[in-house]
Design an enzyme around this catalytic site. Structure first.
Site, mmCIF file in Angstrom:
data_model
loop_
_atom_site.group_PDB
_atom_site.id
_atom_site.type_symbol
_atom_site.label_atom_id
_atom_site.label_comp_id
_atom_site.label_asym_id
_atom_site.label_seq_id
_atom_site.Cartn_x
_atom_site.Cartn_y
_atom_site.Cartn_z
ATOM 1 N N ARG A 182 0.845 -1.203 0.000
ATOM 2 C CA ARG A 182 0.000 0.000 0.000
ATOM 3 C C ARG A 182 0.876 1.248 0.000
ATOM 4 O O ARG A 182 1.801 1.371 0.796
ATOM 5 C CB ARG A 182 -0.898 -0.004 1.233
ATOM 6 N N ARG A 203 -4.192 3.640 17.583
ATOM 7 C CA ARG A 203 -4.972 2.947 16.540
ATOM 8 C C ARG A 203 -4.780 3.745 15.254
ATOM 9 O O ARG A 203 -4.102 4.759 15.248
ATOM 10 C CB ARG A 203 -6.445 2.934 16.993
ATOM 11 N N LYS A 204 -5.440 3.302 14.181
ATOM 12 C CA LYS A 204 -5.293 4.075 12.942
ATOM 13 C C LYS A 204 -5.915 5.463 13.081
ATOM 14 O O LYS A 204 -6.779 5.686 13.945
ATOM 15 C CB LYS A 204 -5.931 3.335 11.782
ATOM 16 N N GLY A 255 -17.706 -6.351 2.497
ATOM 17 C CA GLY A 255 -17.714 -7.809 2.541
ATOM 18 C C GLY A 255 -17.958 -8.384 3.920
ATOM 19 O O GLY A 255 -18.082 -9.602 4.087
ATOM 20 N N CYS A 278 -15.375 -1.621 5.513
ATOM 21 C CA CYS A 278 -14.372 -0.853 4.755
ATOM 22 C C CYS A 278 -14.957 -0.238 3.494
ATOM 23 O O CYS A 278 -14.429 0.744 2.979
ATOM 24 C CB CYS A 278 -13.184 -1.734 4.391
ATOM 25 N N GLY A 279 -16.040 -0.807 2.970
ATOM 26 C CA GLY A 279 -16.679 -0.242 1.770
ATOM 27 C C GLY A 279 -17.682 0.844 2.115
ATOM 28 O O GLY A 279 -18.434 1.285 1.248
HETATM 29 C C1 HEM Z 1 -11.385 -3.929 12.774
HETATM 30 C C2 HEM Z 1 -11.800 -3.331 11.712
HETATM 31 C C3 HEM Z 1 -11.172 -3.479 10.355
HETATM 32 C C4 HEM Z 1 -10.382 -4.466 9.852
HETATM 33 C C5 HEM Z 1 -9.868 -5.710 10.536
HETATM 34 C C6 HEM Z 1 -10.123 -4.111 8.484
HETATM 35 C C7 HEM Z 1 -9.382 -4.881 7.619
HETATM 36 C C8 HEM Z 1 -9.226 -4.602 6.305
HETATM 37 C C9 HEM Z 1 -8.679 -5.498 5.353
HETATM 38 C C10 HEM Z 1 -8.159 -6.892 5.652
HETATM 39 C C11 HEM Z 1 -8.675 -4.866 4.171
HETATM 40 C C12 HEM Z 1 -8.264 -5.445 2.842
HETATM 41 C C13 HEM Z 1 -6.920 -4.988 2.486
HETATM 42 C C14 HEM Z 1 -6.669 -5.336 1.067
HETATM 43 O O1 HEM Z 1 -7.301 -4.714 0.198
HETATM 44 O O2 HEM Z 1 -5.843 -6.225 0.825
HETATM 45 C C15 HEM Z 1 -9.190 -3.556 4.377
HETATM 46 C C16 HEM Z 1 -9.301 -2.589 3.398
HETATM 47 C C17 HEM Z 1 -9.723 -1.316 3.638
HETATM 48 N N1 HEM Z 1 -10.278 -0.853 4.795
HETATM 49 FE FE1 HEM Z 1 -10.524 -1.905 6.461
HETATM 50 N N2 HEM Z 1 -10.697 -2.922 8.202
HETATM 51 C C18 HEM Z 1 -11.366 -2.512 9.311
HETATM 52 C C19 HEM Z 1 -12.124 -1.377 9.439
HETATM 53 C C20 HEM Z 1 -12.162 -0.387 8.488
HETATM 54 C C21 HEM Z 1 -12.947 0.810 8.605
HETATM 55 C C22 HEM Z 1 -13.847 1.137 9.775
HETATM 56 C C23 HEM Z 1 -12.696 1.546 7.492
HETATM 57 C C24 HEM Z 1 -13.290 2.887 7.121
HETATM 58 C C25 HEM Z 1 -14.573 3.014 6.840
HETATM 59 C C26 HEM Z 1 -11.774 0.818 6.672
HETATM 60 C C27 HEM Z 1 -11.253 1.254 5.479
HETATM 61 C C28 HEM Z 1 -10.610 0.452 4.602
HETATM 62 C C29 HEM Z 1 -10.208 0.868 3.292
HETATM 63 C C30 HEM Z 1 -10.364 2.262 2.707
HETATM 64 C C31 HEM Z 1 -9.662 -0.249 2.680
HETATM 65 C C32 HEM Z 1 -9.156 -0.353 1.271
HETATM 66 C C33 HEM Z 1 -10.293 -0.912 0.509
HETATM 67 C C34 HEM Z 1 -10.711 -0.034 -0.630
HETATM 68 O O3 HEM Z 1 -10.924 1.170 -0.499
HETATM 69 O O4 HEM Z 1 -10.760 -0.588 -1.739
HETATM 70 N N3 HEM Z 1 -11.474 -0.340 7.308
HETATM 71 N N4 HEM Z 1 -9.529 -3.423 5.691
HETATM 72 S S1 SF4 Z 2 -12.155 -5.318 3.111
HETATM 73 FE FE1 SF4 Z 2 -12.988 -4.774 5.123
HETATM 74 S S2 SF4 Z 2 -15.239 -4.844 4.873
HETATM 75 FE FE2 SF4 Z 2 -14.323 -5.870 3.125
HETATM 76 S S3 SF4 Z 2 -14.391 -7.972 3.749
HETATM 77 FE FE3 SF4 Z 2 -12.364 -7.207 4.277
HETATM 78 S S4 SF4 Z 2 -12.521 -6.491 6.403
HETATM 79 FE FE4 SF4 Z 2 -14.604 -6.818 5.630
#
Ligand code: HEM
Ligand code: SF4
Length: 629
Positions: free
Chosen positions: A192, A301-302, A552, A557-558
């Site tokens: 990233r 945290r983040k 998902g 995250c979406g």
């Molecule tokens: C404990 C909570 C969370 C976990 C464990 C988590 C975990 C992850 C994981 C595993 C990915 C996939 C990384 C990849 O693309 O390879 C991801 C992507 C992402 N996450 Fe989370 N996430 C969490 C909460 C959040 C929250 C609350 C947000 C904001 C709303 C967020 C924003 C994002 C973004 C912006 C991406 C990149 C996906 C994209 O925009 O295409 N995440 N996260």
């Molecule tokens: S990218 Fe975030 S919302 Fe999507 S499946 Fe993974 S942890 Fe869940």
């Protein structure tokens, strides 16, 4: 003023203290603390061995000389208690009942002065003496204290050159260098980057495309943080990729885990005719201060920041930990400050801190908020570690006062210049620069090929100024295109694939990573999102776009909580089969009177989804569920 006798005592103790300090410097690099340039750092506690100054959580701590000496000895063996006799011996070179009594008084005083520490407690351990001990904390806090994430670079280089198995704690720490192991792709990593405000040169985009082609199967995702993720990267190739990225001025450090994430802003910053000001330099300035510095590499945290001078809030300020939004005060253009927004399961909107800041002071103010979060944020329960919870614990007024104590006098908020929440910046948009336009192209669900990035770069150089922008909806803008070049650009084959005029259902579809690369995903969100949009275009054709957000899993995250329609992956038993499904949320919105989308239907099988959504929209006739513009 000290008396002459006190001064003499001070001089006498100095050499002993220096000795202790030197011993400390030599040995304190145990797993819990570090010593550098005459400074011992134990979590939020800093002891300067030259000036004898001590700070706790950024605040100066007043200690007597003897308390300081005791603290140095305890710091030296942090995590391991010392007996009363050992301590007396260290401090006074003798162990007598009187010294032991004196020691217990000193310990009591020191304990109360250290009571606020988020990391260490001065504890009395029965039969074992006294120790600066870590309270029970979570695994991530422990691994950060054992070794700072920024210190993992040598290990990355070693793993890359030897192919040795990677230690599980180092797997986490590698995220400090943007390197994420993905269980879904065994043996491969995601890389990233950091792209402040999503602004790239064609040279940088060419490098990203080439690196992905060479080392990552050409697979790239554009994220909702205006950022880029490269896929299928081998650890062996990481050093070469780092080197290539550095050569074109691209940053990747601290892009994951407990760091300030990529700083977002309006994709049209500096170009939008209607903006109050170009805020993009501030995103870069904040990044320059924090990246590579240990003061900012261990947050609780983040931490998400958006800085925008745009009146349409396309930087989604309300779901950021910290956001600067355009405001005017006494005829001066600047920003109002909001704090404590977040998405995900505990989604909440940011609150107005009642602070106005001028552009020149904006980066410093953000640093003040980051430091406040670093020093006061919760470090025990990771679910309650985001800034939102500190805001709730302190209350807005105390939060403001704490920030003022660090950042200097704060002005009360100015008049907000945000007019509405909108802006996808797709299509041709005239810029403030006469005769120039931006051309926004839809990258369906943010997934793009290396070759296509090379072609985007070529088009930006041929028709524009060579500059490109990534958007918060996972898309790409080619900017500074002269009017006379527009027609030719719009005819280019690449723009037939990445359309500037996509359909209403595709246009504002956003999806998280999904099953391809995320271990938590219940389904292929990106594929499902595309199919859903195509079917909705047939079933319920519309003129205006609908914000459809797919996640998902419940982590969100979406951003399904802020979609007009939010879809969260689920599973459903149908007869003997378990089928892919989605929970339906409706009516999320930002701007004035923000609302989180509310769940209306659970686990609808994907093949029924378009029909059910169409019925819901017809039945409820809920105008709030769909945007009016
Ligand atoms: C404990 C909570 C969370 C976990 C464990 C988590 C975990 C992850 C994981 C595993 C990915 C996939 C990384 C990849 O693309 O390879 C991801 C992507 C992402 N996450 Fe989370 N996430 C969490 C909460 C959040 C929250 C609350 C947000 C904001 C709303 C967020 C924003 C994002 C973004 C912006 C991406 C990149 C996906 C994209 O925009 O295409 N995440 N996260
Ligand atoms: S990218 Fe975030 S919302 Fe999507 S499946 Fe993974 S942890 Fe869940």
């Amino acid at each position: 003023m000290p008396t002459p006798t006190e001064r003499q005592a001070e001089r006498q103790t100095f050499s002993r203290r220096r000795l202790l300090a030197d011993q400390t410097a030599a040995t304190v690099d145990n797993s819990l603390s570090s010593s550098r340039n005459g400074e011992v750092v134990l979590g939020d506690l800093r002891l300067n061995l030259d000036t004898l100054q001590v700070t706790l959580g950024g605040r100066s701590l007043k200690l007597t000389v003897q308390e300081f000496d005791l603290l140095v000895v305890l710091a030296r063996s942090a995590g391991k208690p010392l007996s009363q006799a050992e301590l007396a011996q260290h401090l006074w070179h003798e162990v007598t009942p009187e010294r032991i009594r004196h020691l217990s008084v000193l310990v009591a005083r020191l304990r109360s002065k250290l009571a606020d520490s988020k990391f260490y407690k001065l504890r009395t351990l029965r039969k074992r003496g006294y120790g600066l001990m870590l309270p029970p904390i979570n695994r991530i806090e422990e691994l950060k204290l054992a070794k700072d994430g920024l210190d993992v670079l040598d290990d990355i280089l070693r793993y890359a050159s030897t192919g040795a198995p990677i230690d599980s704690d180092d797997i986490e720490r590698m995220k400090w260098y943007g390197v994420f192991y993905r269980k879904q792709t065994p043996g491969f990593f995601m890389l990233r980057l950091r792209i402040p405000n999503g602004i790239l040169t064609s040279q940088q985009m060419t490098e990203i495309g080439s690196l992905s082609n060479q080392f990552g199967r050409g697979k790239i995702d554009i994220t909702t943080r205006q950022n880029i993720q490269l896929r299928w990267v081998r650890i062996h190739d990481v050093p070469q990729i780092f080197e290539s990225l550095r050569r074109v001025g691209l940053e990747y450090r601290q892009s994951g885990m407990d760091n300030v994430r990529n700083i977002t802003g309006c994709p049209m910053a500096g170009l939008d005719p209607d903006e109050l000001m170009d805020a993009s330099p501030i995103a870069g300035a904040i990044q320059d201060v924090i990246v590579g510095r240990k003061e900012f590499s261990n947050l609780p945290r983040k931490f998400n920041i958006s800085v925008s001078g745009c009146r349409h809030d396309c930087a989604t300020s309300q779901i950021h930990d910290l956001s600067l939004t355009p405001a005017v005060k006494d005829g001066r253009a600047g920003f109002n400050v909001m704090v404590g927004g977040m998405g995900g399961e505990d989604a909440d909107f940011a609150r107005d801190l009642d602070v106005f800041v001028e552009p020149e002071k904006a980066a410093a103010l953000c640093i003040g908020v980051i430091e406040l979060f670093r020093d006061k944020g919760d470090r025990e329960d990771r679910r309650r570690s985001r800034l939102r919870w500190l805001r709730e614990t302190l209350g807005l007024e105390t939060f403001r006062a704490e920030l003022q104590a660090r950042a200097g006098t704060l002005e009360r908020a100015g008049t907000s210049q945000i007019e509405r929440f909108a802006g996808d910046h797709l299509g041709v948009s005239p810029q403030k620069q006469p005769g120039l336009s931006s051309v926004g192209c839809l990258v369906p669900v943010g997934r793009v090929q290396g070759d296509d990035l090379l072609e985007f770069s070529r088009l930006a150089e041929t028709y524009g100024s060579g500059e490109l922008r990534l958007t918060n909806n996972q898309n790409i803008l080619i900017v500074n295109v002269p009017e006379e070049c527009l027609a030719a650009l719009l005819k280019e084959p690449l723009l037939q694939k990445y359309s500037p005029q996509p359909s209403a259902w595709m246009r504002r579809t956003v999806s998280c990573t999904g099953q391809d690369y995320c271990q938590f995903a219940l389904l292929d969100t990106k594929g499902s999102a595309m199919e859903f949009a195509h079917r909705m275009d047939e079933l319920l054709p519309r003129e205006t776009a609908v914000r459809v957000h797919w996640s998902g899993c419940q982590r969100g995250c979406g951003q399904h909580h802020i979609g007009d329609i939010g879809l969260q992956a689920a599973r459903r038993r149908v007869g003997d089969e378990v089928v892919d499904a989605a929970d339906i949320f409706l009516g999320g919105r930002m701007g004035q009177d923000p609302r989180l989308a509310v769940p209306v239907l659970e686990a609808v099988p994907l093949d029924e989804l378009p029909q059910r959504v169409a019925e819901l929209l017809r039945d409820t006739n809920d105008q709030d569920a769909l945007p009016s513009a």
